[in-house]
Design an enzyme around this catalytic site. Structure first.
Site, PDB file in Angstrom:
ATOM      1  N   PHE A   1       0.837  -1.196   0.000  1.00  9.59           N
ATOM      2  CA  PHE A   1       0.000   0.000   0.000  1.00  9.59           C
ATOM      3  C   PHE A   1       0.872   1.245   0.000  1.00  9.59           C
ATOM      4  O   PHE A   1       1.698   1.454   0.887  1.00  9.59           O
ATOM      5  CB  PHE A   1      -0.923   0.010   1.218  1.00  9.59           C
ATOM      6  CG  PHE A   1      -1.879   1.181   1.248  1.00  9.59           C
ATOM      7  CD1 PHE A   1      -2.766   1.396   0.206  1.00  9.59           C
ATOM      8  CD2 PHE A   1      -1.903   2.048   2.322  1.00  9.59           C
ATOM      9  CE1 PHE A   1      -3.663   2.465   0.231  1.00  9.59           C
ATOM     10  CE2 PHE A   1      -2.791   3.113   2.366  1.00  9.59           C
ATOM     11  CZ  PHE A   1      -3.667   3.323   1.310  1.00  9.59           C
ATOM     12  N   GLY A   2       0.669   2.083  -1.014  1.00 12.31           N
ATOM     13  CA  GLY A   2       1.381   3.352  -1.110  1.00 12.31           C
ATOM     14  C   GLY A   2       0.443   4.509  -0.803  1.00 12.31           C
ATOM     15  O   GLY A   2      -0.650   4.582  -1.361  1.00 12.31           O
ATOM     16  N   TYR A   3       0.860   5.402   0.074  1.00 12.17           N
ATOM     17  CA  TYR A   3       0.048   6.560   0.463  1.00 12.17           C
ATOM     18  C   TYR A   3       0.850   7.851   0.389  1.00 12.17           C
ATOM     19  O   TYR A   3       0.300   8.935   0.535  1.00 12.17           O
ATOM     20  CB  TYR A   3      -0.512   6.378   1.882  1.00 12.17           C
ATOM     21  CG  TYR A   3       0.576   6.106   2.898  1.00 12.17           C
ATOM     22  CD1 TYR A   3       1.260   7.149   3.504  1.00 12.17           C
ATOM     23  CD2 TYR A   3       0.931   4.806   3.229  1.00 12.17           C
ATOM     24  CE1 TYR A   3       2.279   6.907   4.406  1.00 12.17           C
ATOM     25  CE2 TYR A   3       1.944   4.552   4.134  1.00 12.17           C
ATOM     26  CZ  TYR A   3       2.615   5.604   4.716  1.00 12.17           C
ATOM     27  OH  TYR A   3       3.622   5.352   5.606  1.00 12.17           O
ATOM     28  N   GLY A   4       2.154   7.733   0.166  1.00 13.13           N
ATOM     29  CA  GLY A   4       3.045   8.889   0.069  1.00 13.13           C
ATOM     30  C   GLY A   4       3.960   8.714  -1.128  1.00 13.13           C
ATOM     31  O   GLY A   4       3.490   8.522  -2.255  1.00 13.13           O
ATOM     32  N   SER A   5       5.262   8.713  -0.899  1.00 14.98           N
ATOM     33  CA  SER A   5       6.210   8.646  -2.016  1.00 14.98           C
ATOM     34  C   SER A   5       6.151   7.333  -2.791  1.00 14.98           C
ATOM     35  O   SER A   5       6.533   7.296  -3.958  1.00 14.98           O
ATOM     36  CB  SER A   5       7.637   8.900  -1.527  1.00 14.98           C
ATOM     37  OG  SER A   5       8.045   7.893  -0.628  1.00 14.98           O
TER      38      SER A   5
ATOM     39  N   GLU B   1      12.342   1.909   3.978  1.00  9.12           N
ATOM     40  CA  GLU B   1      11.327   2.379   4.922  1.00  9.12           C
ATOM     41  C   GLU B   1      11.705   2.193   6.397  1.00  9.12           C
ATOM     42  O   GLU B   1      11.219   2.923   7.246  1.00  9.12           O
ATOM     43  CB  GLU B   1       9.993   1.686   4.649  1.00  9.12           C
ATOM     44  CG  GLU B   1       9.469   1.882   3.236  1.00  9.12           C
ATOM     45  CD  GLU B   1       9.155   3.327   2.878  1.00  9.12           C
ATOM     46  OE1 GLU B   1       8.872   4.130   3.777  1.00  9.12           O
ATOM     47  OE2 GLU B   1       9.215   3.649   1.680  1.00  9.12           O
TER      48      GLU B   1
END
Length: 177
Positions: A8-12, A87
Site C-alpha cells: 500500500f502506497g500513500y506517500g512517495s 522504509e
C-alpha cells in the site's frame, strides 16, 4: 495470484515505488490517516534539522486513500528487502498488514505505519508549523518541499483529495517564493 504480494502506497511510494509493479489499484485503508507525523532525519531532513515525511497514523474514524501495488511475480523477496532498507532506515515505521478496499474487492497489503512511541513521531503538529519545516528541510533524497509537491501532484492526478496536503502545498510555495 492468491500468494501475490501487495504493497500500500500513500506517500512517495505512489510516485516512486522503486520495485517492479505488475498491477496498480486505487485503495482505501480504513482506520488510518495520512499525515506528516514523522520527523525525517535521513531522506528529507537531517538529525540537526529534521524534515517531515508522511506516515499512516491510526485514526479510528478516518480513511486513507492511496494505491495498492501488486509486486511483479518472482520479485517478492527482492522487493521486501528493498522496501525494508528504504522504509525501516530509522525504525520509526512499523510493517503492518492492512485490509484494503478496492473497486474490485478487498485485498491485504503490506504497509509502513508510524510507531507512535518512536522519538521521530510528531503527530498533531499544526499545519503552519508543518509548512515551515517542509519549506526549509533538506535530506539525502532532496528538499522536503519536493516530496510534498510530488505527493500532492500525484494524488491530484489520481483524483484523490487530501485537503491538508493541498493546503500545505500552496502554503509551502508561498513561503519559498
Amino acid at each position: 495470484m492468491d500468494d501475490a504480494l501487495w504493497v500500500f502506497g500513500y506517500g512517495s511510494l505512489i510516485w516512486n515505488p522503486e520495485f517492479p509493479v505488475a498491477e496498480r489499484r486505487l485503495a482505501r485503508a480504513t482506520g488510518w490517516h495520512r499525515s506528516f507525523c514523522m520527523r525525517s532525519i535521513h531522506h528529507r531532513g537531517s538529525e540537526t534539522a529534521p524534515g517531515l515525511v508522511l506516515a499512516l497514523d491510526r485514526a479510528p474514524k478516518a480513511a486513507c486513500d492511496g494505491v495498492a501495488f501488486r509486486v511483479a511475480p518472482g520479485e517478492e523477496a527482492a522487493t521486501l528487502a528493498a522496501l525494508r532498507e528504504r522504509e525501516l532506515i530509522s525504525s520509526a515505521y512499523l510493517e503492518e498488514w492492512l485490509d484494503l478496499d478496492t473497486a474490485t474487492g478487498p485485498l491485504r497489503a503490506l504497509a509502513y505505519v508510524i510507531d507512535p512511541v518512536h522519538v521521530q513521531y510528531c503527530g498533531g503538529l499544526p499545519l503552519e508549523e508543518q509548512a515551515e519545516i517542509i519549506a526549509h528541510a533538506h535530506g539525502g533524497r532532496g528538499p522536503n518541499r519536493d516530496y510534498l509537491w510530488a505527493t500532492a501532484a500525484h494524488l491530484a492526478e489520481l483524483g484523490i483529495a487530501d485537503p491538508d496536503l493541498e493546503w500545505l502545498s500552496a502554503r509551502v510555495r508561498a513561503l519559498v517564493g
